[in-house]
Design an enzyme around this catalytic site. Structure first.
Site, mmCIF file in Angstrom:
data_model
loop_
_atom_site.group_PDB
_atom_site.id
_atom_site.type_symbol
_atom_site.label_atom_id
_atom_site.label_comp_id
_atom_site.label_asym_id
_atom_site.label_seq_id
_atom_site.Cartn_x
_atom_site.Cartn_y
_atom_site.Cartn_z
ATOM 1 N N HIS A 24 0.836 -1.198 0.000
ATOM 2 C CA HIS A 24 0.000 0.000 0.000
ATOM 3 C C HIS A 24 0.871 1.248 0.000
ATOM 4 C CE1 HIS A 24 0.387 1.226 4.308
ATOM 5 N NE2 HIS A 24 0.651 -0.052 4.473
ATOM 6 N N ASP A 36 6.012 3.669 5.772
ATOM 7 C CA ASP A 36 4.719 2.982 5.850
ATOM 8 C C ASP A 36 3.725 3.751 4.976
ATOM 9 O OD1 ASP A 36 2.626 1.340 6.495
ATOM 10 O OD2 ASP A 36 2.425 2.050 8.541
ATOM 11 N N GLU A 71 -5.008 0.980 2.695
ATOM 12 C CA GLU A 71 -4.702 0.081 3.807
ATOM 13 C C GLU A 71 -4.926 0.773 5.142
ATOM 14 O OE1 GLU A 71 -1.973 -2.050 6.773
ATOM 15 O OE2 GLU A 71 -2.006 0.040 6.185
#
Length: 169
Positions: A24, A36, A71
């Site tokens: 993602h 992230d 996500e």
């Protein structure tokens, strides 16, 4: 974005199950999202490039790449893919590339079945810990990844951080 092998005209439909490689690119609010998980999409693109480079001309690879932007919002993109994509029915295994932070080695932190053995054989310095899987399943870690959504449709699964999650769907 989903990248799939192109079918050659006149060729019989592939019957083998495909490997789904998922990552993602969205990030939590207030985060620049580099680790992230934009870095994970970069890893996925490199895996796609390496597969294409090593696949012989005229042959296909049984892989589907899903780079999603949903996500951090309750895994809505993975759920949408598994529920509505025509490609989802062909998925037999998956690798979910995830990040557990901005630094550190790759670690297999959730898995079932084939993923642990494959990772141990392929990684130059394999690292894993079953405690993380227990923490996720017990709800001790107040977070979730696409791994859970993909695993719900699977018999075999795996999840690795700072490099990925893997499993069968």
């Amino acid at each position: 974005m989903t990248i799939e092998p192109k079918r050659t005209k006149g060729r019989k439909k592939e019957t083998a199950k495909k490997l789904l490689v998922n990552a993602h690119y969205d990030a939590t609010l207030g985060s620049p999202g580099a680790s992230d998980c934009a870095s994970c999409v970069g890893v996925g693109v490199e895996v796609a490039r390496a597969l294409l480079k090593t696949t012989k001309k005229g042959k296909t690879t049984n892989a589907v790449f899903l780079f999603n932007g949903g996500e951090e919002t309750l895994m809505q993109a993975a759920h949408g893919f598994m529920q509505w994509s025509p490609s989802a029915k062909d998925v037999g295994a998956f690798i979910n590339i995830e990040s557990t932070g901005p630094w550190g080695p790759d670690v297999l932190f959730q898995h079932q079945g084939w993923a642990l053995e494959a990772y141990a054989k392929a990684a130059p310095r394999p690292r894993g810990n079953s405690v993380a899987q227990d923490f996720f399943e017990l709800g001790v870690i107040p977070a979730d990844t696409d791994y859970r959504v993909l695993r719900e449709s699977s018999e075999d699964a795996g999840n690795a951080g700072n490099a990925g999650n893997a499993g069968n769907a």
